[in-house]
Design a protein around this motif. Structure first.
Motif, short mmCIF file in Angstrom:
data_model
loop_
_atom_site.label_atom_id
_atom_site.label_comp_id
_atom_site.label_asym_id
_atom_site.label_seq_id
_atom_site.Cartn_x
_atom_site.Cartn_y
_atom_site.Cartn_z
N ALA A 1 11.84 -5.21 -0.40
CA ALA A 1 11.31 -4.87 -1.72
C ALA A 1 10.03 -5.62 -2.04
O ALA A 1 9.26 -5.18 -2.90
CB ALA A 1 12.36 -5.16 -2.78
N THR A 2 9.76 -6.76 -1.38
CA THR A 2 8.56 -7.52 -1.70
C THR A 2 7.33 -7.02 -0.93
O THR A 2 6.24 -7.48 -1.17
CB THR A 2 8.75 -9.01 -1.38
OG1 THR A 2 8.91 -9.15 0.03
CG2 THR A 2 9.96 -9.59 -2.09
N LYS A 3 7.54 -6.11 0.00
CA LYS A 3 6.41 -5.64 0.81
C LYS A 3 5.52 -4.70 -0.02
O LYS A 3 6.02 -3.87 -0.78
CB LYS A 3 6.91 -4.87 2.05
CG LYS A 3 7.92 -5.63 2.89
CD LYS A 3 7.32 -6.84 3.55
CE LYS A 3 8.37 -7.55 4.38
NZ LYS A 3 7.92 -8.87 4.84
N THR A 4 4.22 -4.82 0.18
CA THR A 4 3.29 -3.94 -0.52
C THR A 4 3.17 -2.61 0.22
O THR A 4 3.10 -1.55 -0.39
CB THR A 4 1.89 -4.58 -0.59
OG1 THR A 4 2.04 -5.96 -0.86
CG2 THR A 4 1.04 -3.94 -1.65
N ARG B 1 4.66 -0.49 3.77
CA ARG B 1 5.54 -0.43 4.95
C ARG B 1 5.32 0.90 5.66
O ARG B 1 5.26 1.95 5.02
CB ARG B 1 7.01 -0.51 4.52
CG ARG B 1 7.48 -1.92 4.20
CD ARG B 1 8.96 -1.94 3.88
NE ARG B 1 9.21 -1.31 2.60
CZ ARG B 1 10.33 -0.67 2.27
NH1 ARG B 1 11.31 -0.53 3.16
NH2 ARG B 1 10.49 -0.16 1.08
N GLU C 1 4.57 -3.95 8.32
CA GLU C 1 5.00 -4.40 6.99
C GLU C 1 4.01 -5.43 6.51
O GLU C 1 3.72 -6.40 7.22
CB GLU C 1 6.40 -5.03 7.06
CG GLU C 1 7.49 -4.04 7.39
CD GLU C 1 8.87 -4.55 6.99
OE1 GLU C 1 9.02 -5.78 6.87
OE2 GLU C 1 9.76 -3.72 6.79
N PHE D 1 5.78 3.60 2.85
CA PHE D 1 6.13 3.15 1.49
C PHE D 1 4.98 2.33 0.92
O PHE D 1 4.47 1.42 1.58
CB PHE D 1 7.37 2.25 1.52
CG PHE D 1 8.63 2.93 1.94
CD1 PHE D 1 9.52 3.40 0.99
CD2 PHE D 1 8.93 3.11 3.29
CE1 PHE D 1 10.71 4.04 1.38
CE2 PHE D 1 10.10 3.73 3.69
CZ PHE D 1 10.99 4.21 2.74
N GLN E 1 4.64 -0.12 -2.19
CA GLN E 1 5.65 -0.78 -3.03
C GLN E 1 6.99 -0.11 -2.72
O GLN E 1 7.37 -0.01 -1.57
CB GLN E 1 5.28 -0.69 -4.52
CG GLN E 1 3.88 -1.15 -4.84
CD GLN E 1 3.71 -2.66 -4.85
OE1 GLN E 1 4.43 -3.39 -4.18
NE2 GLN E 1 2.72 -3.13 -5.58
N SER E 2 7.67 0.41 -3.73
CA SER E 2 8.96 1.05 -3.46
C SER E 2 8.85 2.57 -3.33
O SER E 2 9.86 3.26 -3.18
CB SER E 2 9.94 0.71 -4.59
OG SER E 2 9.36 1.11 -5.81
N HIS E 3 7.63 3.09 -3.40
CA HIS E 3 7.44 4.54 -3.39
C HIS E 3 7.33 5.06 -1.95
O HIS E 3 6.48 4.60 -1.20
CB HIS E 3 6.17 4.94 -4.15
CG HIS E 3 6.10 4.39 -5.54
ND1 HIS E 3 6.84 4.90 -6.58
CD2 HIS E 3 5.40 3.35 -6.05
CE1 HIS E 3 6.58 4.23 -7.68
NE2 HIS E 3 5.71 3.27 -7.38
N ARG E 4 8.16 6.02 -1.61
CA ARG E 4 8.11 6.62 -0.26
C ARG E 4 7.01 7.69 -0.26
O ARG E 4 7.28 8.90 -0.35
CB ARG E 4 9.48 7.22 0.05
CG ARG E 4 9.68 7.66 1.49
CD ARG E 4 11.15 8.02 1.66
NE ARG E 4 11.47 8.57 2.94
CZ ARG E 4 11.99 9.80 3.13
NH1 ARG E 4 12.20 10.61 2.10
NH2 ARG E 4 12.30 10.22 4.34
#
Ligand SMILES: Nc1ncnc2c1ncn2[C@@H]1O[C@H](COP(=O)(O)OP(=O)(O)OP(=O)(O)O)[C@@H](O)[C@H]1O
Ligand SMILES: [Mg+2]
Length: 229
Positions: A3-6, A8, A32, A68, A70-73
């Motif tokens: 979750a902390t990755k900007t 991926r 990542e 991804f 942030q959290s958006h695929r």
């Protein structure tokens, strides 16, 4: 933690349609990046650097795999959802600048700020400050068609950073400028790294390649062959 990755990328592949069948540019790429991390991408012309940056910025969809922001695929979101994610998170310095012809330098930079809904005077002030930061404040009113290549690159640089994006993609950011200006651009990128932005830079410039603010390096040897990170 994921979750902390900007940014991926999971098993990302990209193939373009060519006259003799598919041309594979990226194969099974996993990546990542964390806030404040700087990735430098190198490789010969045509090896896939710009393609990788465009996929990371969700300007281009991968053929296979997932991306991804942030959290958006983003690799699988419909186009109408991507615009606001890009506006909020992404700054992109295009290799060919992609400035809006017939429009002044300051108005080109303001384009990035329009979706933020700032008051016009505030947007103007911020755009001028971004141009000042690349020593282009004195050419703010000039229509970009009449600027030199190096000047246009600096306007494009200002446009990509003016909204303080979380993710900055810089495609050959120092290709058209002299070493002094290049050093200034590197300094600006360092400042954005310091405020926590993740930077992905494609470059042939030895000064950029050896710059101490680079955390990771990834090199393409030939089309479709990836070495590193
Ligand atoms: N839209 C497209 N359709 C077909 N082929 C494409 C497309 N975009 C890129 N390619 C091909 O993909 C390969 C990689 O291109 P890319 O622009 O990513 O290379 P690059 O490493 O950035 O090169 P350069 O150093 O010249 O900027 C090239 O062979 C290019 O012709
Ligand atoms: Mg390129």
């Amino acid at each position: 933690m994921a979750a902390t990755k900007t940014l991926r990328m999971r098993s990302v592949g990209k193939a373009f349609r060519g006259p003799d069948g598919p041309v594979v540019v990226l194969k099974n790429l996993n990546l990542e990046l964390e806030p404040g991390e700087v990735l430098l991408v190198t490789g010969p012309p045509g090896s896939g650097k710009s393609t990788l940056l465009s996929i990371g910025a969700s300007l281009l969809r991968p053929t296979t795999g997932e991306v991804f922001v942030q959290s958006h695929r983003v690799s699988h979101l419909p186009e109408h959802r991507l615009a606001s994610i890009r506006q909020q998170h992404v700054g992109f310095l295009f290799q060919d600048f992609q400035l809006v012809r017939g429009v002044s330098a300051v108005d080109n930079v303001k384009i990035t700020l329009v979706p933020l809904g700032l008051m016009p005077t505030e947007a103007h002030r911020r755009a001028l400050a971004a141009l000042d930061a690349v020593d282009m404040g004195h050419r703010a009113s000039q229509v970009v068609n009449y600027l030199s290549g190096g000047e246009q690159q600096r306007v494009a640089f200002a446009r990509s950073l003016v909204h303080n994006p979380t993710l900055v993609f810089a495609d050959e950011p120092t290709a058209s400028v002299d070493q002094n200006t290049g050093n200034k651009m590197i300094q600006l990128l360092v400042e954005h790294k310091s405020r926590g932005a993740t930077l992905i830079i494609a470059s042939h410039d030895p000064v950029m390649i050896n710059a101490p603010f680079v955390d990771r390096r990834l090199s393409f040897e030939t089309i479709g062959l990836l070495v590193g990170p």
